[in-house]
Write an enzyme that holds these catalytic residues in place. Structure first.
Site, PDB file in Angstrom:
ATOM      1  N   ASP A  74      32.934  42.426  37.270  1.00 41.91           N
ATOM      2  CA  ASP A  74      32.225  42.989  38.415  1.00 41.91           C
ATOM      3  C   ASP A  74      32.716  44.434  38.579  1.00 41.91           C
ATOM      4  O   ASP A  74      33.810  44.778  38.120  1.00 41.91           O
ATOM      5  CB  ASP A  74      32.547  42.143  39.653  1.00 41.91           C
ATOM      6  CG  ASP A  74      32.001  42.770  40.922  1.00 41.91           C
ATOM      7  OD1 ASP A  74      30.802  43.078  40.957  1.00 41.91           O
ATOM      8  OD2 ASP A  74      32.794  42.960  41.881  1.00 41.91           O
TER       9      ASP A  74
ATOM     10  N   ASP B 219      31.915  46.879  41.804  1.00 41.92           N
ATOM     11  CA  ASP B 219      32.310  47.247  43.177  1.00 41.92           C
ATOM     12  C   ASP B 219      33.340  46.270  43.743  1.00 41.92           C
ATOM     13  O   ASP B 219      33.077  45.074  43.854  1.00 41.92           O
ATOM     14  CB  ASP B 219      31.086  47.271  44.095  1.00 41.92           C
ATOM     15  CG  ASP B 219      30.150  48.417  43.748  1.00 41.92           C
ATOM     16  OD1 ASP B 219      30.605  49.377  43.114  1.00 41.92           O
ATOM     17  OD2 ASP B 219      28.958  48.327  44.099  1.00 41.92           O
TER      18      ASP B 219
ATOM     19  N   ASP C  88      35.443  39.794  42.698  1.00 49.67           N
ATOM     20  CA  ASP C  88      36.169  39.887  43.966  1.00 49.67           C
ATOM     21  C   ASP C  88      35.470  39.158  45.107  1.00 49.67           C
ATOM     22  O   ASP C  88      36.041  39.032  46.190  1.00 49.67           O
ATOM     23  CB  ASP C  88      36.366  41.350  44.379  1.00 49.67           C
ATOM     24  CG  ASP C  88      35.077  41.979  44.903  1.00 49.67           C
ATOM     25  OD1 ASP C  88      34.029  41.811  44.241  1.00 49.67           O
ATOM     26  OD2 ASP C  88      35.097  42.623  45.966  1.00 49.67           O
TER      27      ASP C  88
HETATM   28 MG   LIG Z   1      32.213  43.055  43.991  1.00 50.40          MG
END
Ligand SMILES: [Mg+2]
Length: 260
Positions: A8, A10, A208
């Site tokens: 991922d 961001d 995240d």
């Molecule tokens: Mg993310």
């Protein structure tokens, strides 16, 4: 044996607040030198990923717009130098179709919405804090629409989208409307392709947030970094490794875990 890592962007490889990858850069360099394939799996557009890839040397391929499409370089998994990413698989719905269904969904529940497609580049830049050039790339959506609800209930709009077979992902400020696809489905297709010639593959993924759950479930070795608020998001999977660092600081621990 080939290692592939889906990441991922961001909040994971890129810091949640600054969008900088700095603490992860030595780790990224090590993995690339060791021949590990590193593919972003992100909500970002292909144009955004190509730009970030050029800056970071991430040229092995990408999953974009939350699994709407897979872009790979010619010759994948052994890219020809200088090859540009090409879309090889589309799981998403055409942008104008998504926008049409979003307008219907909003009308059904008496809400007003404003998508990137309704905003100028300057407006997108002002709304998001992106630079004008970044706003152009963020706005170049092909299979999903990012929008705000200017009047009405965002949850009701999401439900109306779901009644039409679309997915609505609620972000901090924006919502995204898209077809029924996710990063995990796209990752499985990349892995199938990689294994096609009988090659042994070890698969890894790091995220995240809750929208990484399907991606993490698709690989042998799922990993979570601490989210921007400091804690790990509540995902439970067999073998899940919780890296002890926020975003790119957690990412920096990956080579050791991979034995690289
Ligand atoms: Mg993310």
């Amino acid at each position: 044996m080939r290692d592939i890592l889906f990441t991922d962007l961001d909040g994971t490889l890129l810091d949640h607040y600054t969008y900088r990858p700095d603490p992860a850069l030595p780790a990224l360099r090590r993995l690339r030198q060791a021949g590990v394939l590193v593919l972003p799996a992100t909500a970002k557009t292909l144009a955004e990923v190509v730009q970030i890839g050029a800056e970071l040397g991430l040229t092995d391929g990408a999953i974009v717009e939350n699994g709407a499409a897979i872009a790979l370089p010619p010759g994948f998994p052994d890219p020809v130098p200088g090859g540009e990413l090409e879309v090889v698989t589309v799981l998403g719905l055409p942008y104008e179709m998504v926008r049409g269904m979003l307008a219907e969904a909003a009308a059904e529940v008496g809400a007003r919405v404003r998508g990137y497609g309704d905003m100028t580049e300057a407006e997108v830049a002002a709304e998001t804090g992106l630079s004008p050039a970044e706003a152009v790339r963020a706005r170049s959506r092909q299979w999903s629409e990012t929008f705000v609800v200017t009047d009405g209930d965002p949850v009701a709009v999401g439900a109306a989208l779901e009644r039409r077979g679309l997915r609505a992902v609620l972000g901090a400020r924006f919502l995204t409307a898209m077809g029924d696809h996710d990063k995990g489905e796209a990752a499985r297709l990349v892995l199938d392709r990689l294994r096609r010639d009988g090659r042994a593959v070890r698969s890894w993924a790091v995220g995240d947030a809750a929208n990484d759950a399907e991606l993490l479930a698709a690989v042998d070795h799922p990993m979570l970094v601490r989210a921007g608020h400091g804690d790990w998001v509540d995902i439970d999977l067999p073998g899940l490794v919780r890296l002890d660092g926020v975003g790119p600081a957690g990412w920096a621990l990956i080579p050791e875990l991979m034995g690289r």
